[in-house]
Design an enzyme around this catalytic site. Structure first.
Site, mmCIF file in Angstrom:
data_model
loop_
_atom_site.group_PDB
_atom_site.id
_atom_site.type_symbol
_atom_site.label_atom_id
_atom_site.label_comp_id
_atom_site.label_asym_id
_atom_site.label_seq_id
_atom_site.Cartn_x
_atom_site.Cartn_y
_atom_site.Cartn_z
ATOM 1 N N GLU A 88 113.799 36.623 72.880
ATOM 2 C CA GLU A 88 114.409 35.464 73.528
ATOM 3 C C GLU A 88 115.530 34.905 72.647
ATOM 4 O OE1 GLU A 88 111.091 33.122 75.045
ATOM 5 O OE2 GLU A 88 110.773 34.668 76.570
HETATM 6 C C1 HEC Z 1 115.450 34.829 77.100
HETATM 7 C C2 HEC Z 1 115.006 33.912 78.133
HETATM 8 C C3 HEC Z 1 114.347 32.623 77.719
HETATM 9 C C4 HEC Z 1 114.834 31.636 76.876
HETATM 10 C C5 HEC Z 1 116.099 31.648 76.071
HETATM 11 C C6 HEC Z 1 113.879 30.551 76.952
HETATM 12 N N1 HEC Z 1 112.863 30.863 77.804
HETATM 13 FE FE1 HEC Z 1 111.397 29.647 78.398
HETATM 14 N N2 HEC Z 1 110.472 31.174 79.294
HETATM 15 C C7 HEC Z 1 110.981 32.447 79.429
HETATM 16 C C8 HEC Z 1 109.949 33.330 79.933
HETATM 17 C C9 HEC Z 1 110.090 34.816 80.208
HETATM 18 C C10 HEC Z 1 108.800 32.545 80.103
HETATM 19 C C11 HEC Z 1 107.424 33.020 80.553
HETATM 20 C C12 HEC Z 1 106.747 33.591 79.328
HETATM 21 C C13 HEC Z 1 105.290 33.882 79.516
HETATM 22 O O1 HEC Z 1 104.678 33.348 80.421
HETATM 23 O O2 HEC Z 1 104.745 34.615 78.692
HETATM 24 C C14 HEC Z 1 109.175 31.187 79.726
HETATM 25 C C15 HEC Z 1 108.345 30.081 79.836
HETATM 26 C C16 HEC Z 1 108.763 28.779 79.608
HETATM 27 C C17 HEC Z 1 108.038 27.600 80.006
HETATM 28 C C18 HEC Z 1 106.693 27.563 80.708
HETATM 29 C C19 HEC Z 1 106.844 27.141 82.129
HETATM 30 C C20 HEC Z 1 105.601 27.427 82.911
HETATM 31 O O3 HEC Z 1 105.529 26.975 84.051
HETATM 32 O O4 HEC Z 1 104.712 28.135 82.433
HETATM 33 C C21 HEC Z 1 108.771 26.512 79.598
HETATM 34 C C22 HEC Z 1 108.443 25.045 79.777
HETATM 35 C C23 HEC Z 1 109.934 27.047 78.908
HETATM 36 N N3 HEC Z 1 109.904 28.422 78.963
HETATM 37 C C24 HEC Z 1 110.869 26.266 78.243
HETATM 38 C C25 HEC Z 1 111.836 26.820 77.418
HETATM 39 C C26 HEC Z 1 112.606 26.065 76.424
HETATM 40 C C27 HEC Z 1 112.444 24.587 76.137
HETATM 41 C C28 HEC Z 1 113.468 26.944 75.837
HETATM 42 C C29 HEC Z 1 114.453 26.693 74.716
HETATM 43 C C30 HEC Z 1 113.876 26.240 73.462
HETATM 44 C C31 HEC Z 1 113.244 28.235 76.485
HETATM 45 N N4 HEC Z 1 112.229 28.122 77.393
HETATM 46 C C32 HEC Z 1 114.000 29.373 76.223
HETATM 47 C C33 HEC Z 1 112.272 32.818 79.125
HETATM 48 C C34 HEC Z 1 113.091 32.122 78.269
#
Ligand code: HEC
Ligand code: HEC
Length: 349
Positions: free
Chosen positions: A148
């Site tokens: 990520e």
């Molecule tokens: C490269 C893409 C990527 C980036 C950059 C990213 N995320 Fe995510 N995010 C994901 C993915 C894929 C998941 C699901 C992961 C899993 O369930 O294992 C996720 C899950 C989440 C969730 C959970 C939501 C739920 O309903 O379960 C939140 C809140 C979230 N991210 C916030 C953030 C925040 C705040 C940042 C920055 C600090 C961020 N993400 C950066 C891809 C990304």
């Protein structure tokens, strides 16, 4: 004759009004919950839903700072990936691709789709396997995950401390002696995410405005309830809790990626708010059509066949679940300038 006609039409009107009230009551009795009517009440509800809000209450300065951190690509190792890259507030808080793609164009190794950050404060668990309890705990994950943003806690701390604009904003938000730590970074992003709540016409309907939904949407809501979708998609988010998966049948695209749910095979039921904006669907983003996703739910989770007509009705209802972010969240932030001490991006070409 005229009197009779008037009487008759008033009966028809009355019965449709009653039907709407009945439907709103049925929805609430089935476990569906509306967002409250005013922004102040919504903020209060979000505060009570965030387990870390007792230690770190929401303030305007923290929200504004958290928004900058959410949009700042310099947090990532490459300097080009922000939270908003994958949770783009302009497209429903998602990235619109099947497997999220991060540092060095790396697709998620488990072929996992990015869930929306909108309304996520109301989820009882975060991530598809529910492994994070709340948003601050959650935000620490992606910043440092190799596929990520690929940063380290030290690199984030170094970056933020090298930018005087950020140092001042952290002090303004938390007090003069504040030390900028990685945990405080994650907490602050989580505080911004508490504000990403999208009240919709669906809420207005449950809150008593019988005209907020069209007749077709009402029929769709009724179908959604009658088919048993509400047994898992309930509460404020029509989802956001851990639920059994493949209850009644096999998911056709189970072999795309290797996600198997949590230790007990449970999967987080996705938030259905703004669902028309968050394709593709399912944990591996293998289904693009919302109608197909609804039909798959029938066979995989309920052991029933949902007809095209029923699926169309449910999708029509889903349109009413799209809401609006607060204006403040939609106003693009200007980020404080770097200095010579700020680490340079590492693109690892
Ligand atoms: C490269 C893409 C990527 C980036 C950059 C990213 N995320 Fe995510 N995010 C994901 C993915 C894929 C998941 C699901 C992961 C899993 O369930 O294992 C996720 C899950 C989440 C969730 C959970 C939501 C739920 O309903 O379960 C939140 C809140 C979230 N991210 C916030 C953030 C925040 C705040 C940042 C920055 C600090 C961020 N993400 C950066 C891809 C990304
Ligand atoms: C037994 C619990 C359960 C029932 C019943 C259920 N769902 Fe789901 N739903 C889930 C889970 C869990 C997922 C996530 C599955 C995955 O991606 O692995 C899901 C995913 C979805 C998705 C995809 C969302 C996204 O963002 O990827 C939609 C749409 C959906 N459900 C709608 C419905 C509808 C409509 C019904 C009724 C016909 C229904 N569900 C019945 C638990 C349930």
């Amino acid at each position: 004759m005229k009197v009779k006609f008037l009487l008759l039409s008033s009966v028809v009107v009355a019965s449709s009004v009653f039907a709407a009230d009945d439907l709103a009551k049925l929805a609430k009795d089935s476990g569906l919950q509306a967002l409250p009517k005013t922004a102040a009440e919504i903020a209060k509800l979000a505060e009570s839903a965030a387990p870390d809000a007792k230690d770190f209450p929401t303030t305007e300065k923290r929200v504004e700072l958290g928004k900058k951190l959410y949009f700042d690509p310099r947090i990532s190792r490459s300097g080009i990936i922000s939270c908003n890259t994958c949770h783009n507030l302009a497209i429903g808080g998602t990235d619109g691709v099947p497997a999220s793609t991060g540092h060095k164009w790396t697709p998620n190794p488990h072929h996992i789709n990015a869930p929306t950050t909108l309304n996520s404060v109301f989820n009882s668990a975060q991530f598809w396997d529910g492994r994070a309890a709340h948003l601050a705990e959650q935000a620490a994950g992606p910043a440092t995950a190799a596929p990520e943003m690929a940063a380290t806690p030290e690199s984030v701390e170094k970056l933020l401390n090298s930018i005087p604009g950020y140092v001042k904003e952290f002090q303004d938000a938390y007090g003069k002696d504040t030390k900028i730590t990685f945990d405080l970074f994650a907490t602050t992003v989580g505080i911004f995410e508490r504000t990403l709540v999208t009240p919709s016409r669906y809420d207005e309907f449950l809150n008593g405005d019988s005209k907020a939904l069209t007749d077709a949407e009402k029929e769709g809501l009724k179908t959604f309830i009658d088919k048993g979708c509400v047994s898992c998609h309930n509460g404020i988010n029509l989802g956001g809790t851990m639920q059994p998966f493949e209850v009644a049948g096999k998911y056709e695209f189970a072999n795309v990626g290797d996600f198997k749910g949590d230790a007990n095979g449970m999967v987080k039921a996705p938030v259905l708010r703004n669902i028309v904006d968050t394709a593709p669907y399912f944990h591996n983003g293998a289904i693009w059509s919302l109608k197909d996703a609804v039909k798959a739910m029938g066979s995989v989770q309920l052991g029933i066949e949902i007809s095209d007509d029923e699926a169309n009705k449910i999708v029509t209802f889903f349109n009413a679940l799209s809401g609006k972010l607060p204006d403040a969240a939609l106003k693009y932030p200007v980020l404080p300038a770097r200095t010579d001490a700020t680490p340079k991006p590492e693109l690892d070409y």
